[in-house]
Design a protein around this motif. Sequence first.
Motif, short mmCIF file in Angstrom:
data_model
loop_
_atom_site.label_atom_id
_atom_site.label_comp_id
_atom_site.label_asym_id
_atom_site.label_seq_id
_atom_site.Cartn_x
_atom_site.Cartn_y
_atom_site.Cartn_z
N PRO A 206 0.83 -1.21 0.00
CA PRO A 206 0.00 0.00 0.00
C PRO A 206 0.86 1.26 0.00
CG PRO A 206 0.02 -1.01 2.16
CD PRO A 206 0.74 -1.96 1.26
N GLU A 272 -12.02 -1.17 3.23
CA GLU A 272 -10.84 -1.06 4.10
C GLU A 272 -10.66 -2.34 4.93
OE1 GLU A 272 -10.66 3.77 4.87
OE2 GLU A 272 -11.42 2.45 6.46
N SER A 286 -0.48 -3.64 9.55
CA SER A 286 -1.36 -2.48 9.71
C SER A 286 -1.11 -1.75 11.02
CB SER A 286 -2.83 -2.92 9.65
OG SER A 286 -3.20 -3.26 8.33
N LEU A 292 -5.34 -1.27 4.77
CA LEU A 292 -5.12 -1.90 3.48
C LEU A 292 -6.43 -1.83 2.69
CD1 LEU A 292 -3.47 -3.71 1.49
CD2 LEU A 292 -4.47 -5.69 2.68
N GLN A 293 -6.37 -1.27 1.50
CA GLN A 293 -7.54 -1.22 0.63
C GLN A 293 -7.73 -2.57 -0.06
OE1 GLN A 293 -9.58 1.38 0.48
NE2 GLN A 293 -8.30 2.65 1.83
N SER A 296 -6.04 -3.47 -3.30
CA SER A 296 -4.63 -3.87 -3.34
C SER A 296 -4.44 -5.38 -3.26
CB SER A 296 -3.85 -3.21 -2.19
OG SER A 296 -3.86 -1.80 -2.31
#
Length: 321
Positions: A206, A272, A286, A292-293, A296
Amino acid sequence: MQTAFCSSGVARKRPAGNQRRIVCLEGGSGGGRPSEEVGRRGGGGRTGWDRLHVGAVVVARHRWNNEMRRRGVYRAVEYRILRLYRPSDGVDVESARAADPDVYAWVEPVGRLLPRFDRVWPVEVALTDARLVPYGQDLAVCVLTTLLCAGILISFVAGFTPASIYVIPTLSMSPTLARGDAIVVNKLTSTGDSIKVGDVVFFSAPPALQNLVIASGEPPIPPRTLLVKRVAAVAGDRVAFRDGTVRINDRAVSRASMYPPWDGERVLAPGELFVLGDNRDHSVDSRTWGILQTSSIRGRPIFRCWPPQRSGSLTPFTQQP
């Protein structure tokens, strides 16, 4: 047609020709009643992928081990079943399920083996020990596997790869995924809507992580390099950093990093994710770089192909983080 006489499972003479007759004295070497089974090339009219019958051609698919080698049952070799019976009561059966733990078989190779692999045939083996597979089923699996491999090869040449193999380079997911494990990643099931807590996902770095890497003086992570973590929270979950711990929906799940990505509590929005490594003390996740999208995500693990002793399916591959 030649006839072979046997007692207590020991063959006196190897039968030859396309038609074989096994005459056995049931109940031991003396005074038993004879029973007769005739096996002909091609088998009979029995059906069912998981059933074996006298006269059928099968393939041994057990794991390599010295006991099977000692008995003369070699993996991937074709055998013909000459007898099926239950040792518990000495009764011969015409057919049985391949996974029946109570049934034993007498088998001999369909073709000639090298002299060092030859035995006094037939040999006795439990169905569950030898993992005998009907020849037709084994052939179908081989054909489908070949077609699948050909399809993957063609997709690589065409530029579309539904599956790829990645080698785990770090300890961050240990012991679930150890360093050096070769993992087949399915890239066709990476949609965000199907991702749930506990799933292991492979994803591109990310932007927040890329910024941290560049700020440390290192080159950015290449786009083709994937990272792997376990999903700890999804849209709607509350993630908070309080008193040096990470809390998800008021449940403490880990220690926080020295510099958390936000203070207090945050409710994850659609798209998300919050991800963690299974080996918390050796994972940059994280807790350090934040959200984290789902866009991705590039795939999920489906199979461990290396090392051999740990190989096997990784689906379903979900557990609580």
